[in-house]
Write a protein that holds these residues in place. Sequence first.
Motif, PDB file in Angstrom:
ATOM      1  N   ALA A  30       0.742  -1.311  -0.088  1.00 24.02           N
ATOM      2  CA  ALA A  30      -0.034  -0.220  -0.006  1.00 24.02           C
ATOM      3  C   ALA A  30       0.958   1.094  -0.107  1.00 24.02           C
ATOM      4  CB  ALA A  30      -0.951  -0.034   1.345  1.00 24.02           C
ATOM      5  N   THR A  31       1.919   1.231   0.903  1.00 26.56           N
ATOM      6  CA  THR A  31       3.019   2.190   0.780  1.00 26.56           C
ATOM      7  C   THR A  31       3.583   2.631  -0.426  1.00 26.56           C
ATOM      8  OG1 THR A  31       3.200   1.806   3.236  1.00 26.56           O
ATOM      9  CG2 THR A  31       4.868   3.380   2.218  1.00 26.56           C
TER      10      THR A  31
ATOM     11  N   GLU B  30       2.500   1.988  -3.569  1.00 25.02           N
ATOM     12  CA  GLU B  30       1.889   2.066  -4.485  1.00 25.02           C
ATOM     13  C   GLU B  30       1.988   3.779  -4.462  1.00 25.02           C
ATOM     14  OE1 GLU B  30      -1.717   0.464  -4.184  1.00 25.02           O
ATOM     15  OE2 GLU B  30      -1.134  -1.603  -5.123  1.00 25.02           O
ATOM     16  N   ASN B  31       1.798   4.638  -3.192  1.00 28.13           N
ATOM     17  CA  ASN B  31       1.687   5.959  -3.184  1.00 28.13           C
ATOM     18  C   ASN B  31       3.053   6.545  -3.686  1.00 28.13           C
ATOM     19  OD1 ASN B  31      -0.738   5.801  -2.160  1.00 28.13           O
ATOM     20  ND2 ASN B  31       0.056   5.587   0.104  1.00 28.13           N
ATOM     21  N   PHE B  32       4.215   6.018  -3.384  1.00 29.45           N
ATOM     22  CA  PHE B  32       5.435   6.328  -3.607  1.00 29.45           C
ATOM     23  C   PHE B  32       5.431   6.351  -5.071  1.00 29.45           C
ATOM     24  CE2 PHE B  32       8.040   4.276   0.070  1.00 29.45           C
ATOM     25  CZ  PHE B  32       7.160   5.349   0.983  1.00 29.45           C
TER      26      PHE B  32
ATOM     27  N   LYS C 113       3.085   6.515  -7.386  1.00 32.00           N
ATOM     28  CA  LYS C 113       2.239   7.549  -7.833  1.00 32.00           C
ATOM     29  C   LYS C 113       2.863   8.983  -7.816  1.00 32.00           C
ATOM     30  CE  LYS C 113      -2.001   5.120  -7.220  1.00 32.00           C
ATOM     31  NZ  LYS C 113      -3.287   5.085  -6.411  1.00 32.00           N
ATOM     32  N   GLU C 114       3.375   9.162  -6.895  1.00 30.76           N
ATOM     33  CA  GLU C 114       3.973  10.665  -6.669  1.00 30.76           C
ATOM     34  C   GLU C 114       5.170  10.705  -7.676  1.00 30.76           C
ATOM     35  OE1 GLU C 114       5.679  13.215  -2.926  1.00 30.76           O
ATOM     36  OE2 GLU C 114       4.703  11.374  -2.501  1.00 30.76           O
ATOM     37  N   TYR C 115       5.943   9.570  -7.623  1.00 33.50           N
ATOM     38  CA  TYR C 115       6.996   9.753  -8.290  1.00 33.50           C
ATOM     39  C   TYR C 115       6.706   9.982 -10.034  1.00 33.50           C
ATOM     40  CZ  TYR C 115      10.949   8.269 -11.485  1.00 33.50           C
ATOM     41  OH  TYR C 115      11.778   7.932 -12.588  1.00 33.50           O
TER      42      TYR C 115
ATOM     43  N   SER D  55      12.132   8.043   0.804  1.00 31.28           N
ATOM     44  CA  SER D  55      11.132   7.404   1.425  1.00 31.28           C
ATOM     45  C   SER D  55      11.311   5.971   1.696  1.00 31.28           C
ATOM     46  CB  SER D  55       9.808   7.547   0.511  1.00 31.28           C
ATOM     47  OG  SER D  55       9.676   8.889   0.228  1.00 31.28           O
TER      48      SER D  55
ATOM     49  N   LYS E  44       5.825  -3.935  -8.634  1.00 28.13           N
ATOM     50  CA  LYS E  44       4.888  -3.044  -8.468  1.00 28.13           C
ATOM     51  C   LYS E  44       5.241  -1.726  -9.366  1.00 28.13           C
ATOM     52  CE  LYS E  44       1.652  -4.218  -5.263  1.00 28.13           C
ATOM     53  NZ  LYS E  44       0.280  -4.137  -5.679  1.00 28.13           N
TER      54      LYS E  44
END
Length: 641
Positions: free
Chosen positions: A343-344, A346-348, A350-352, A364, A383
Motif C-alpha cells: 500500500a505504501t 503504490e503511493n511512492f 504515483k507521486e514519482y 522514502s 509494483k
Amino acid sequence: MECNPDGVVPPPERQAPVKCATEDAIQQSPALSSEEFLQFKRKATTIVEEYFSTDDVAATANELRELRVPCYHYYFVKKLVSVAMDRHDREKEMAAVLLSSLYGDVIDRPQLYKGFCKLTESCDDLFVDTPDAVDILAVFVARAIVDDMLPPAFLAKQRACLPEGRKGAEVLHRAEKSYLSVPHHGEIVLQRWGGSKRITVEEAKAKISDILEEYLAAGDRNEACRCIRDLKIPFFHHDVVKRALVLAMERGGAAEDHILDLLKSASEEGVINESQITKGFDRLIDSVDDLALDVPNARRLLKSVILKASSEGWLCASCLKPLPPEPKKTSEVDNTAVRQFKATVENFIKEYFLTGDIIEVVSSLEAENYSCCSSFNAIFVKKLINAAMDRKKREKEMASVLLSSLRMPPGDVVAGFHLLIESAEDAALDNPAIVEDLTMFFARSVVDEVIAPSDLESMEEDASRGTADGSTGMLALRNARALLGAKLSAERILRGWGGGGSGKAGWELDEVKDKIGKLLQEYDCGGDIREACRCIKDLGMPFFHHEVVKKALVAIIEKRGKDQRLWGLLSECYGRGLITPNQMAKGFERVADCVEDLALDVPDAGRQLGCCVERAKKGGWLDASFSIARPVQPVSNGVCT
C-alpha cells in the motif's frame, strides 16, 4: 594457401589430395559476417589471456560457449596454442589441458581439426617470433593425437596440403618421427611440459576425497600436502578447498580443526595458492543453500570458518563473495508487513510519476527501512513496472530511470522480474501489449547495467521449469535476448520510450548527442577536466559513451591533432573507467564507418584516424588486434583471415 579441411581448392601445380573425413563437416559450418568474426577474434584473445591468469577451465568453457559462434572455434584453437607457444611450460600444459577439456563438449572435432590445420600453415610466421616453434607445435600435434582429439591420419593428409619447404611440414614430420614413433611415446608426450594434468575431473575429485579421508584417519599433514602436490593439478586446487570445507562442516568438532590446520599449512607452504583458496570458498558460498539441506546450520558454520581462517591470516575475507540471501525469504516476511508495504509503495510510485523526484523515492524507502530487504525490493520492482505498463511511454521511461538509479542488488531485481513473469498471464488480460512492454523492460535493465546478460539466461532457464514454453513471460525473455543481440541494440533500446536512460525521462537521442557535443566544446575551450568527466557521468548513459569517443575523435581529426585537450579527456575517462574498452572500440569503429564522409572536409582523415588508432593501442585503450579496415568484398569462405 588454405588446406583441404578448410574447403579451399589447392594450388594448380599440385594434385588435390583426397579429402579427409572431417572436411564436409567443416564446409557445412555456417558463415557469419567479417565484422562478427573480428568481434569473435577480440573476445577470444581476452578469454585466452584470462584463462592463463585464472586456470579456470569451467569459466573458460562457459565464456566460449556464450559467444554462440561455434563455426569460429577453430580460431580459438589457433589463438590458444599460438599464445601458449610464446610462454612457459606451465602455459603450454594449461593449453593442452584446456583443449582436452573443451573437445567434444564445446569444440567439435572439425573445428579442432581446422584449428591445427591453420597452425601448421602459419608456422612460418610463428617461427619469426618463436625460434623453437617447430618443436613446440610438433608436441602440441602429438599431444592432440595422444589425447584422441586428432586422428593419426592428420599427419599424412595435412602434409599433402603444405608446399615443400614449409615449416608446417617439418612440424608434422617431427611430431611423427620424434614423438609418436618412439617407445612409450604416450608417457613422453604427456610429461613433456612438466607432468600430465590430464586426469579427468571425476578422477581428480575421487583422488582428492581419498586424500582428505586418509588425512583425517592418520593426521599426517605433511603427507597430505605431498599428495595434493603430487596430483599436479594446481588449477583444480579450489576443489580441494571446497571438499575439505564441506567435510569439516559435515563432521564438525575435531575434524573441523584438523581440516583447517591442513588448509592453513597448505597455504603457508605454497601448496595451494591464495587465488585457489579464495575460489574454493567462493564455490562453497555459491552452494551453501544446497549444503544446508544436509547440514542445517551450514550458513552459521561457514561464517565461523571464514572468521577463523581470516583471523589466522591465510584467507582474505574481503575478497570473498557475499553470502547469498536466504531462499524463500519473501514467504518468511510477515504478511501484515507485506500488505502494508504494498500500500505504501503504490503511493511512492504515483507521486514519482507526478514529480519525477528520484531522491524522494530513495529517501522514502530508506525512511521506512525497506531498501535493505531483498523481499521488499523484489515487490517494489514488480509494483513499479506493473504501474508503468498501465501508463504511457513517459512513465515507462521514468520507471527504467528509477530502477537504474536505485542501484538495487541484481539478485533483488531478478527476483522482481520473476514475480512479473509469474503474474504475466493474468496481467495480459488487462494489457494486450504486455509481451512488448516486458521485453523492453528486461532488455533495458541489461543496457542500463541493472542486471547482467547472463541473468536473462538464468531467468529463462528458471522460468522454463515452471511455465509453459509459449507463455507470456518466456516470450518476453526470448524477445529481450534477441533484441539485445541485434546490431546497435543499445541505442534502439534506450530510445524505445523516447528517452535515453539519462536520469531525465523524455530526453531524445538527438538531445543527448547535442549535450555531448556542447560539453566537449566547453571543455575544449578551457573547461575543467574533472567537471567534464562529471558531466559525462551525469548523462547516465554508459552504453552511449561511444558517442563521446566519436565526437572527440572527429574534433581531433578536424583540428589535425593540433589540440591535445580532447585526447587528454579521453585518456582521463578511460583511466577512471568512465569509458569502457568496449565503448572505446565502438567509438573508433563509428568514426571508421564515417571516415569517407569526413574526408570531404579533411582529406587526410583516414591517415589521421590510423594514427589515432595506433596511439590508442600504445595507451592500452584498444586491443592490439583492433583494425579500422573495412572489407570491400566478401571472401570466399565468409570470414576474414
